[in-house]
Design an enzyme around this catalytic site. Structure first.
Site, PDB file in Angstrom:
ATOM      1  N   CYS A 277      -9.318  15.740  10.524  1.00  0.00           N
ATOM      2  CA  CYS A 277      -8.494  14.555  10.749  1.00  0.00           C
ATOM      3  C   CYS A 277      -7.888  14.028   9.461  1.00  0.00           C
ATOM      4  CB  CYS A 277      -9.343  13.462  11.402  1.00  0.00           C
ATOM      5  SG  CYS A 277     -10.697  12.896  10.362  1.00  0.00           S
TER       6      CYS A 277
ATOM      7  N   ARG B 299      -4.655  10.603   3.358  1.00  0.00           N
ATOM      8  CA  ARG B 299      -3.682  11.695   3.348  1.00  0.00           C
ATOM      9  C   ARG B 299      -2.980  11.829   1.997  1.00  0.00           C
ATOM     10  NH1 ARG B 299      -3.329   8.843   8.167  1.00  0.00           N
ATOM     11  NH2 ARG B 299      -3.792  10.059  10.011  1.00  0.00           N
TER      12      ARG B 299
ATOM     13  N   ASP C 216       4.376   0.072  12.313  1.00  0.00           N
ATOM     14  CA  ASP C 216       3.186  -0.683  11.917  1.00  0.00           C
ATOM     15  C   ASP C 216       3.279  -2.162  12.277  1.00  0.00           C
ATOM     16  OD1 ASP C 216       1.885   1.516  10.896  1.00  0.00           O
ATOM     17  OD2 ASP C 216       2.608   1.228   8.855  1.00  0.00           O
TER      18      ASP C 216
ATOM     19  N   LYS D 188       0.831  -1.201   0.000  1.00  0.00           N
ATOM     20  CA  LYS D 188       0.000   0.000   0.000  1.00  0.00           C
ATOM     21  C   LYS D 188       0.866   1.252   0.000  1.00  0.00           C
ATOM     22  CE  LYS D 188      -1.820   1.694   3.866  1.00  0.00           C
ATOM     23  NZ  LYS D 188      -1.645   3.181   3.892  1.00  0.00           N
ATOM     24  N   ASN D 189       1.960   1.210   0.775  1.00  0.00           N
ATOM     25  CA  ASN D 189       2.806   2.392   0.931  1.00  0.00           C
ATOM     26  C   ASN D 189       3.688   2.676  -0.278  1.00  0.00           C
ATOM     27  OD1 ASN D 189       1.720   2.850   3.442  1.00  0.00           O
ATOM     28  ND2 ASN D 189       3.366   1.813   4.541  1.00  0.00           N
TER      29      ASN D 189
ATOM     30  N   VAL E  84       7.974   6.515  16.908  1.00  0.00           N
ATOM     31  CA  VAL E  84       7.748   7.135  15.598  1.00  0.00           C
ATOM     32  C   VAL E  84       6.497   8.002  15.599  1.00  0.00           C
ATOM     33  CG1 VAL E  84       7.363   6.684  13.138  1.00  0.00           C
ATOM     34  CG2 VAL E  84       8.960   5.255  14.451  1.00  0.00           C
TER      35      VAL E  84
END
Length: 454
Positions: free
Chosen positions: A137, A113, A327, A40-41, A349
């Site tokens: 948010c 985001r 994560d 996903k990242n 983090v």
């Protein structure tokens, strides 16, 4: 209905989930093989990178997750034509990029985001960009100032309006000397996506160097960018006038691999994760072994299992790569509730990442969160502002409960807890989990979990 539930239901609908609530009958080991696709990242950022090109790109290994649908919607709103060539393979054609109205951006973005990473490519292509709803948010507590300061350094003008932030580039963006106060992955991506077509050379200090960042750099190099990764977290980018499309297979999702590994440990199961690779998982594998889990590196994946012997407590400090990923700690904490003794997890983090432990305590866990962190002579990662620590005493039997998913990683941890617990758990808001875990309901079924959607 609050906004979190709305976001969860939207996420569920994007990937075809028929319900936002799952009832789990726990206590059954998960066994079998599942596959992971692109991270996903990385995938979502690679999709944004296609905006920088003047010819189409082809991205392979694209997972069926709701964040991919979010980015697809945002790209289409800006005129990018997206074609699914086959499952997991997208063609992205930026030939007709246009400005999108803020209402379209806001409608597609939801709580994502991602829109902030559109800024650099859109400033190059159109001379303007927009980020919706800064005050809520959408960005949360993450440091948006890292992004805005970097964009200002390139010459962008930032205008904060009621509905969000409007950015313009009165002149061509120029290379800059940028030093991040923290090696933020998002800010590093922002600089890369902006610097590759800026005029002149950009030097980025204190950059993130996660494998997903390296994969994004590989994509940009395929497009014609000139990027040097130097010692001590320094990245140098020499701007070019134009970029072409790429063909690329995305790096596998390290977070999903770690999550299923933790599920194998917590449920006393045996899960093979196809597509996982050892090199990018070494830090996690070391901790998994210290806890008492077993693994076997295969040619096409990694097998994780609980050997049947007591689990051992550990001390973990999350950190930027090559440290232990933030994560990874959430799903692993569920397994640590079954370790014999006291485990400590220092979260350095992000702040407020231990909210999910409240539900674990309701299920029988013994977890105490120290809001200001804990000092220790054995610490290797320097203490940081806003850090927290969780102290887990085990083993504690888990029993079923009604739980509401708070966020992506915490939500998957609640799934693991329900699977490991004795009795029945009702977990709502599970659509949030579909943001980053591809076909997780199908995978639970493949692994023999006892559950139903209601």
């Amino acid at each position: 209905m609050n906004s979190l539930t709305k976001d969860s239901q939207k996420a569920a609908a994007r990937v075809g989930l028929t319900s936002d609530t799952i009832v789990i009958h726990g206590g059954k080991p998960l066994r079998g093989r599942i596959e992971v696709r692109g991270a996903k990242n990385l995938v979502t950022k690679a999709m944004v990178a296609s905006l920088l090109a003047d010819t189409p790109s082809i991205l392979k290994g694209v997972p069926e997750i709701s964040d991919v649908h979010v980015v697809s919607g945002l790209l289409k709103a800006h005129g990018v034509e997206i074609t699914t060539l086959e499952p997991g393979v997208l063609k992205l054609d930026p030939s007709n990029v246009v400005s999108a109205h803020f209402a379209e951006i806001d409608a597609h973005a939801g709580s994502s985001r991602i829109p902030i990473l559109f800024c650099g490519p859109l400033l190059h292509q159109l001379g303007e960009a927009f980020i919706p709803d800064l005050g809520g948010c959408r960005i949360g507590d993450r440091p948006i100032d890292f992004h805005l300061n970097a964009l200002r350094a390139f010459g962008a003008t930032v205008d904060k309006k009621h509905e969000g932030i409007h950015l313009t580039a009165p002149q061509k963006l120029k290379g800059a000397l940028i030093e991040l106060p923290f090696p933020s992955v998002g800010a590093t991506e922002q600089v890369l996506l902006t610097a590759v077509r800026a005029e002149g050379t950009t030097e980025l200090k204190n950059a993130a160097i996660e494998p997903e960042i390296m994969d994004l750099i590989a994509i940009l190099q395929k497009m014609g960018a000139i990027i040097s990764v130097e010692p001590n977290r320094v990245i140098v980018i020499e701007g070019v006038e134009t970029l072409r499309g790429y063909q690329h297979t995305a790096i596998f999702d390290r977070n999903e691999v770690a999550s299923w590994a933790a599920a194998a440990l917590a449920t006393k199961g045996d899960i093979t994760v196809g597509g996982a690779r050892q090199q990018e998982m070494m830090t996690f594998l070391n901790v998994f072994r210290k806890v008492g889990g077993e693994f076997e590196v295969l040619e096409d994946g990694i097998r994780f299992w609980h050997p049947g012997t007591p689990l051992k407590p550990v001390m973990i400090e999350t950190d930027v790569h090559p440290g232990f990923m933030t994560d990874w700690q959430q799903p692993l904490i569920v397994a640590l509730t079954q370790a014999e003794g006291e485990s400590v997890v220092h979260e350095t983090v992000y702040e407020n990442r231990f909210g999910f432990t409240e539900a674990l305590n309701e299920m029988g866990a013994d977890i105490v969160v120290h809001q200001s962190g804990l000092a220790s002579i054995t610490r290797r990662v320097p203490r940081r502002p806003l850090e927290q620590a969780a102290v887990i005493q085990g083993p504690t039997p888990l029993t079923g409960a009604s739980v509401r998913v708070p966020d992506l990683r915490g939500g998957f941890s609640h799934l693991i807890a329900g699977l490991a617990a004795t009795g029945t758990s009702t977990i709502s808001n599970v659509g949030i989990i579909s943001r980053g875990y591809e076909l997780f309901i199908d995978k639970l079924e493949t692994l023999g979990a006892d559950f139903e959607l209601v």
